[in-house]
Design a protein around this motif. Structure first.
Motif: not given
Length: 311
Positions: A253-254, A228-229, A238-240, A247-249
């Motif tokens: 810290g976003v 994800v950019v 990278t999204v697992p 959860d990833t973003v």
């Protein structure tokens, strides 16, 4: 997308059915509230990680009051119990919105079907259809007449409304309501999952509009990691396979607004600038999914190896 947030005061609290409390909300200084259209909902923020969505069921023309109705769910996540037990007239609650994912499309004819608390987004739609001179009917079901909210309010529409408590008339006769619908008729339905599933089985493609309280099980493409950019910062994450985009973003810290984390409320809807989403929500329409211009990042994934998001 700009999200309005405000502290509103509970101006009135009344039980409108067995286990259903209606709250009328106003600005503490008497100021006008944001405009909304039938089908809109607001987020009620009860605390960190405790946000609940409730349909606005008052009069959109009344800019100084919003009304919601809350069904007490003893086995829910605690939000309805909190609003029933701990919020009274004069108290203040924090809200966000309104948001619109269940809009009433102009049409000459409508069939409305509501089950239980699903009457709340339908109620202002009836008034709008009536004001527009459209032909419409409503089939409204529930466990018992006493458990069905706003029955007295609906009596003003006469025989356009059929009240069908299950203990009096059995399961809703959906076939009779949907049989022989003229071309151009739109069908709007809100209620429990089994009712919506039954409606989807019976309605022609493109005619049915629904709003779900719980996610619908869907078949999806294979799981896998992808990139994800974040267009605003240029960061690539990278999204697992075992984690969501949300959860990833957030882990990076976003700050992203979210609520249900189930793909049913629309709070985390994010614009897609590049890539093809694998939609897993129950909010976007088929046309919106096909366009691929936005996605619900709490549940949806990628049909390739890379997405560029407006984050």
């Amino acid at each position: 997308m700009t999200v309005r947030e405000a502290q509103l005061v509970v101006a009135q609290r009344e039980f409108v059915a067995e286990g259903v409390v209606a709250l009328t909300l106003r600005h503490p200084l008497g100021e006008e509230l944001p405009h909304w259209r039938p089908g809109a909902h607001i987020d009620v923020v009860l605390g960190p990680g405790r946000e609940r969505q409730y349909s606005l069921c008052g009069d959109p023309a009344d800019r100084r009051a919003w009304r919601i109705a809350v069904l007490r769910e003893p086995h829910g996540r605690g939000g309805s119990s909190y609003l029933h037990e701990r919020v009274g007239a004069g108290d203040r609650i924090r809200v966000r919105g309104p948001r619109q994912h269940f809009a009433l499309t102009p049409a000459p004819r409508y069939r409305f079907v509501a089950g239980g608390i699903g009457i709340t987004p339908i109620l202002p739609m009836l008034a709008a259809a009536q004001a527009a001179g459209a032909r419409w009917t409503l089939l409204y079901g529930g466990r018992t007449r006493e458990s069905m909210a706003f029955v007295a309010e609906l009596s003003r529409y006469g025989d356009r409304v059929t009240i069908a408590p299950q203990d009096e008339s059995g399961p809703l006769d959906l076939d009779s309501v949907l049989r022989g619908i003229p071309e151009g008729t739109l069908v709007y339905c809100c209620g429990p999952g089994p009712l919506l599933d039954a409606m989807e089985e019976r309605c022609p493609a493109g005619s049915l509009h629904v709003e779900r309280f719980r996610p619908k099980t869907r078949e999806h493409s294979a799981e896998g990691e992808f990139e994800v950019v974040l267009a605003r910062s240029g960061r690539t994450l990278t999204v697992p396979a075992d984690a969501s985009v949300l959860d990833t973003v957030r882990g990076a810290g976003v700050e992203v607004l979210f609520s249900c984390a189930e793909g049913t409320c629309g709070t985390c809807e994010t614009d897609v600038l590049e890539g093809i989403p694998d939609h897993r929500d129950t909010v976007l329409t088929d046309a919106e999914r096909a366009a691929g211009e936005s996605m619900l990042i709490c549940v949806s994934r990628c049909r390739g190896k890379r997405l560029v998001l407006d984050l």
